[in-house]
Scaffold this active site. Structure first.
Site, PDB file in Angstrom:
ATOM      1  N   GLU A  92      -6.949   5.418 -19.826  1.00 38.15           N
ATOM      2  CA  GLU A  92      -5.890   4.509 -19.386  1.00 38.15           C
ATOM      3  C   GLU A  92      -6.541   3.176 -19.019  1.00 38.15           C
ATOM      4  O   GLU A  92      -7.353   3.114 -18.096  1.00 38.15           O
ATOM      5  CB  GLU A  92      -5.194   5.113 -18.154  1.00 38.15           C
ATOM      6  CG  GLU A  92      -4.090   4.248 -17.620  1.00 38.15           C
ATOM      7  CD  GLU A  92      -3.450   4.828 -16.363  1.00 38.15           C
ATOM      8  OE1 GLU A  92      -4.167   5.416 -15.531  1.00 38.15           O
ATOM      9  OE2 GLU A  92      -2.230   4.673 -16.218  1.00 38.15           O
TER      10      GLU A  92
ATOM     11  N   GLY B 225      -0.109   8.086  -8.516  1.00 35.77           N
ATOM     12  CA  GLY B 225      -1.416   7.437  -8.541  1.00 35.77           C
ATOM     13  C   GLY B 225      -2.273   8.013  -9.640  1.00 35.77           C
ATOM     14  O   GLY B 225      -1.761   8.462 -10.676  1.00 35.77           O
ATOM     15  N   SER B 226      -3.571   8.040  -9.404  1.00 34.96           N
ATOM     16  CA  SER B 226      -4.497   8.463 -10.455  1.00 34.96           C
ATOM     17  C   SER B 226      -4.638   9.985 -10.487  1.00 34.96           C
ATOM     18  O   SER B 226      -4.425  10.672  -9.477  1.00 34.96           O
ATOM     19  CB  SER B 226      -5.852   7.808 -10.226  1.00 34.96           C
ATOM     20  OG  SER B 226      -6.358   8.211  -8.981  1.00 34.96           O
TER      21      SER B 226
ATOM     22  N   ASN C 263       0.671  -0.473  -7.627  1.00 33.49           N
ATOM     23  CA  ASN C 263       1.206  -1.322  -8.693  1.00 33.49           C
ATOM     24  C   ASN C 263       2.702  -1.623  -8.589  1.00 33.49           C
ATOM     25  O   ASN C 263       3.159  -2.625  -9.118  1.00 33.49           O
ATOM     26  CB  ASN C 263       0.831  -0.765 -10.073  1.00 33.49           C
ATOM     27  CG  ASN C 263       1.396   0.599 -10.331  1.00 33.49           C
ATOM     28  OD1 ASN C 263       1.714   1.337  -9.405  1.00 33.49           O
ATOM     29  ND2 ASN C 263       1.531   0.958 -11.592  1.00 33.49           N
TER      30      ASN C 263
ATOM     31  N   CYS D  28       2.038   2.278 -15.262  1.00 33.10           N
ATOM     32  CA  CYS D  28       1.599   3.554 -15.844  1.00 33.10           C
ATOM     33  C   CYS D  28       2.148   3.733 -17.254  1.00 33.10           C
ATOM     34  O   CYS D  28       1.655   4.562 -18.006  1.00 33.10           O
ATOM     35  CB  CYS D  28       2.030   4.696 -14.940  1.00 33.10           C
ATOM     36  SG  CYS D  28       3.678   4.478 -14.343  1.00 33.10           S
TER      37      CYS D  28
ATOM     38  N   GLU E 131       3.023  12.136 -10.152  1.00 38.29           N
ATOM     39  CA  GLU E 131       3.354  11.112 -11.153  1.00 38.29           C
ATOM     40  C   GLU E 131       2.064  10.357 -11.425  1.00 38.29           C
ATOM     41  O   GLU E 131       1.601   9.583 -10.581  1.00 38.29           O
ATOM     42  CB  GLU E 131       4.413  10.140 -10.596  1.00 38.29           C
ATOM     43  CG  GLU E 131       5.801  10.718 -10.461  1.00 38.29           C
ATOM     44  CD  GLU E 131       6.555  10.767 -11.780  1.00 38.29           C
ATOM     45  OE1 GLU E 131       5.967  10.432 -12.827  1.00 38.29           O
ATOM     46  OE2 GLU E 131       7.741  11.147 -11.749  1.00 38.29           O
ATOM     47  N   LEU E 132       1.468  10.561 -12.610  1.00 35.15           N
ATOM     48  CA  LEU E 132       0.113  10.055 -12.842  1.00 35.15           C
ATOM     49  C   LEU E 132       0.081   9.071 -14.010  1.00 35.15           C
ATOM     50  O   LEU E 132       1.099   8.493 -14.360  1.00 35.15           O
ATOM     51  CB  LEU E 132      -0.817  11.254 -13.052  1.00 35.15           C
ATOM     52  CG  LEU E 132      -0.701  12.328 -11.946  1.00 35.15           C
ATOM     53  CD1 LEU E 132      -1.483  13.572 -12.306  1.00 35.15           C
ATOM     54  CD2 LEU E 132      -1.135  11.784 -10.598  1.00 35.15           C
TER      55      LEU E 132
HETATM   56  P1  NAP Z   1      -5.053   5.850  -6.703  1.00 34.72           P
HETATM   57  O1  NAP Z   1      -6.373   5.192  -6.510  1.00 34.72           O
HETATM   58  O2  NAP Z   1      -5.027   7.277  -7.084  1.00 34.72           O
HETATM   59  O3  NAP Z   1      -4.286   5.622  -5.333  1.00 34.72           O
HETATM   60  C1  NAP Z   1      -2.980   6.084  -5.146  1.00 34.72           C
HETATM   61  C2  NAP Z   1      -2.781   6.429  -3.692  1.00 34.72           C
HETATM   62  O4  NAP Z   1      -3.606   7.566  -3.368  1.00 34.72           O
HETATM   63  C3  NAP Z   1      -3.200   5.310  -2.732  1.00 34.72           C
HETATM   64  O5  NAP Z   1      -2.293   5.294  -1.658  1.00 34.72           O
HETATM   65  C4  NAP Z   1      -4.568   5.766  -2.276  1.00 34.72           C
HETATM   66  O6  NAP Z   1      -4.954   5.270  -1.024  1.00 34.72           O
HETATM   67  C5  NAP Z   1      -4.342   7.270  -2.197  1.00 34.72           C
HETATM   68  N1  NAP Z   1      -5.553   8.068  -2.151  1.00 34.72           N
HETATM   69  C6  NAP Z   1      -6.766   7.791  -2.678  1.00 34.72           C
HETATM   70  N2  NAP Z   1      -7.629   8.811  -2.402  1.00 34.72           N
HETATM   71  C7  NAP Z   1      -6.940   9.742  -1.692  1.00 34.72           C
HETATM   72  C8  NAP Z   1      -7.253  11.000  -1.117  1.00 34.72           C
HETATM   73  N3  NAP Z   1      -8.471  11.519  -1.223  1.00 34.72           N
HETATM   74  N4  NAP Z   1      -6.290  11.681  -0.474  1.00 34.72           N
HETATM   75  C9  NAP Z   1      -5.046  11.162  -0.371  1.00 34.72           C
HETATM   76  N5  NAP Z   1      -4.681   9.970  -0.888  1.00 34.72           N
HETATM   77  C10 NAP Z   1      -5.610   9.277  -1.550  1.00 34.72           C
HETATM   78  O7  NAP Z   1      -4.157   5.062  -7.754  1.00 34.72           O
HETATM   79  P2  NAP Z   1      -3.882   3.495  -7.854  1.00 34.72           P
HETATM   80  O8  NAP Z   1      -5.110   2.840  -8.357  1.00 34.72           O
HETATM   81  O9  NAP Z   1      -3.259   2.971  -6.601  1.00 34.72           O
HETATM   82  O10 NAP Z   1      -2.731   3.480  -8.968  1.00 34.72           O
HETATM   83  C11 NAP Z   1      -3.022   3.469 -10.292  1.00 34.72           C
HETATM   84  C12 NAP Z   1      -2.733   4.822 -10.932  1.00 34.72           C
HETATM   85  O11 NAP Z   1      -1.425   5.247 -10.624  1.00 34.72           O
HETATM   86  C13 NAP Z   1      -2.778   4.738 -12.441  1.00 34.72           C
HETATM   87  O12 NAP Z   1      -3.428   5.866 -12.961  1.00 34.72           O
HETATM   88  C14 NAP Z   1      -1.306   4.737 -12.816  1.00 34.72           C
HETATM   89  O13 NAP Z   1      -1.039   5.174 -14.120  1.00 34.72           O
HETATM   90  C15 NAP Z   1      -0.735   5.649 -11.798  1.00 34.72           C
HETATM   91  N6  NAP Z   1       0.712   5.438 -11.677  1.00 34.72           N
HETATM   92  C16 NAP Z   1       1.577   6.398 -12.125  1.00 34.72           C
HETATM   93  C17 NAP Z   1       2.952   6.194 -12.041  1.00 34.72           C
HETATM   94  C18 NAP Z   1       3.944   7.227 -12.507  1.00 34.72           C
HETATM   95  O14 NAP Z   1       5.109   7.140 -12.096  1.00 34.72           O
HETATM   96  N7  NAP Z   1       3.580   8.196 -13.317  1.00 34.72           N
HETATM   97  C19 NAP Z   1       3.433   5.004 -11.504  1.00 34.72           C
HETATM   98  C20 NAP Z   1       2.521   4.055 -11.074  1.00 34.72           C
HETATM   99  C21 NAP Z   1       1.166   4.286 -11.150  1.00 34.72           C
HETATM  100  P3  NAP Z   1      -5.882   3.962  -0.869  1.00 34.72           P
HETATM  101  O15 NAP Z   1      -5.129   2.855  -1.492  1.00 34.72           O
HETATM  102  O16 NAP Z   1      -6.019   3.825   0.597  1.00 34.72           O
HETATM  103  O17 NAP Z   1      -7.170   4.262  -1.578  1.00 34.72           O
END
Ligand code: NAP
Length: 474
Positions: A377, A230-231, A154, A284, A250-251
């Site tokens: 979320e 990420g998530s 994002n 997020c 950071e989730l």
């Molecule tokens: P995501 O699906 O968890 O993906 C985040 C990253 O993790 C991607 O690079 C993804 O790779 C990788 N990943 C997925 N499965 C993995 C595994 N088994 N092992 C290692 N890495 C893995 O999250 P998203 O959909 O990109 O982002 C949305 C989430 O991020 C939301 O929940 C949002 O609130 C959160 N977020 C939090 C913050 C904060 O600062 N707190 C900021 C921004 C976003 P692939 O893309 O290759 O699947």
């Protein structure tokens, strides 16, 4: 939307590396291919770690690290429109929002450069204890070692910057795995870091199979810290599997806002309408749940809904667009289903819904707390507005979530503001501003299910370093 399809190999040990396999990066808006990126896996990740290990044997002095960081900020400035277009094309982020992200990345690098120059330990007052008499002691901050970084789709530029820049400031080499949907911005940053003089090995960027790359980062003992945005499922899973590493998370959030009866209704509605739907709610800290004290409820909706309806939905490449699409079809269908579920449960959809394959900014009133649009979320352009009988009730309902990243309160009463700041169980409480607010030097991070760390270069640099104590007998 004009596109500039780009072909990017992986960046490993200072070189651009092809793997024979490619990932197509498509615009979530038009479906057009906007770039192709080499697909990597475990082998490329190990090669990157070998290079990072070699880099670590030749530490870069702080002034050199700061100099590179400042140069990267300058290069982002020089290629600002290209950086913004890259973000906009791969994430379908409205171009005006993408320009802000590019500027914020400059800020992140600039603050990291400051941290590189002032990174220091502290003097220990040894003669404060009898045992310490005659001794001098101080700490020095040492880089923790290799950092494994994993970033989400994002904020494909600035959230990558929040990992790369503090790591370099701390003196740590990085192996980065950006989101597969948005890898082009990260690879562009790698190009700019190399152009700024970063020696080989200090940064590698591996795009590809997430679990394969993640497994190597988890299992390789040379990786001392994993920084993940990420998530929750993925993040907490990484932490469980790497108990001996620092795993910094950071989730997500389900961001609440308390609107007290004494708040300026129009000003509050204007700020929330402008911020709740930025990047189609895929931040997020996107405003998701608004609790308005009952005397202001109708006036708030009367002011808020037309402002939301005035937002321009459409092509992210268009300068006028406020709200583009969500990241993919799965996300669109999930968010639509959650809106329908809320409506079936008796909630009132005041505006929004689907329009030509796009989700319009959606406002739903009178939503039960157990509806997914309230308690999960949403990560889409949906806001829930509910009346409450008191600020106390609003705070209690705001806290009724497993998340705890950032929350907001609008009030003209100092007492109410301070009460909310004390009682809202979140990593940050924003008063009289949308809680979507973040400036890059702030300590930013959540409690509860939202994470376990603070980002912002000054905080990240501390996480990425260890204190070593030196005691000298005089
Ligand atoms: P995501 O699906 O968890 O993906 C985040 C990253 O993790 C991607 O690079 C993804 O790779 C990788 N990943 C997925 N499965 C993995 C595994 N088994 N092992 C290692 N890495 C893995 O999250 P998203 O959909 O990109 O982002 C949305 C989430 O991020 C939301 O929940 C949002 O609130 C959160 N977020 C939090 C913050 C904060 O600062 N707190 C900021 C921004 C976003 P692939 O893309 O290759 O699947």
């Amino acid at each position: 939307m004009a596109t500039t399809a780009t072909e990017r190999p992986l960046f490993i040990d200072g070189e651009w590396v092809e793997t024979g396999e490619w990932i197509e990066v498509r615009s979530p808006y038009s479906g057009e291919v906007v770039g192709r990126v080499a697909r990597g896996g475990a082998g490329e990740t190990r090669r990157a770690l070998d290079a990072a290990d070699r880099a670590l044997q030749h530490p870069l002095p702080a002034h050199k690290r700061a100099e590179i960081l400042v140069k990267v900020a300058g290069l982002i400035g020089r290629r600002h429109e290209e950086v913004a277009r890259t973000i906009s094309e791969e994430a379908a982020k409205p171009i005006k929002t993408a320009r802000v992200e590019a500027s914020r990345a400059m800020s992140t690098y600039t603050f990291a450069a400051v941290e590189a120059r002032k990174l220091a330990g502290e003097l220990v007052p040894m003669d404060a204890a009898q045992a310490g008499e005659g001794k001098l002691a101080f700490t020095v901050r040492r880089p923790i070692g290799i950092v494994g970084a994993i970033s989400p789709f994002n904020f494909p530029c600035n959230l990558v910057a929040h990992k790369l820049a503090p790591a370099l400031a701390a003196g740590c080499p990085v192996v980065l795995k950006p989101a597969s949907q948005t890898p082009l911005s990260a690879l562009l940053l790698a190009e700019l870091e190399a152009e700024a003089g970063l020696p080989a090995g200090w940064l590698s960027v591996i795009v590809g199979r997430a679990s394969e790359i993640g497994d190597v980062l988890v299992e390789d003992e040379r990786v001392k810290l994993i920084t993940f945005t990420g998530s929750g499922d993925v993040g907490w899973g990484l932490q469980e599997r790497a108990p001996r590493k620092r795993v910094k998370l950071e989730l997500g959030n389900s961001t609440p806002v308390v609107v007290a009866a004494d708040a300026d209704v129009d000003a509050t509605a204007a700020k929330l309408a402008a911020n709740a739907f930025a990047f189609a709610g895929q931040s997020c800290i996107s405003v998701q749940r608004i609790y308005v004290e009952r005397p202001s409820f109708d006036a708030f909706l009367a002011s808020f809904v037309p402002k939301v309806e005035a937002l321009k939905v459409g092509d992210p490449g268009d300068d006028e667009t406020d709200v583009g699409p969500v990241i993919d079809e799965d996300a669109r269908m999930r968010v639509s289903a959650w809106i329908a579920e809320a409506e079936q449960s008796g909630a009132r959809v005041l505006t929004g819904g689907e329009d030509g394959g796009l989700l319009k900014p959606t406002v739903i009133a009178d939503v039960a707390d157990d509806q997914k649009v309230s308690c999960e979320e949403v990560f889409g352009p949906v806001v829930v507005v509910n009346p409450v009988d008191s600020v106390d009730e609003a705070i209690e309902r705001a806290n009724g979530t497993r998340f705890g990243l950032q929350a907001g309160v609008f009030t003209t009463s100092l007492d109410t503001a301070l009460k909310a700041a004390e009682r809202l169980e979140f990593g940050g409480v924003i008063v009289n501003e949308a809680p979507t607010f973040r400036s890059d030097q702030m300590p930013y991070g959540g409690v509860k299910a939202s994470g376990n760390t603070k980002e912002g270069p000054a905080w990240s640099v501390r996480e990425m370093t260890e204190e070593r104590l030196v005691v000298i007998q005089r």
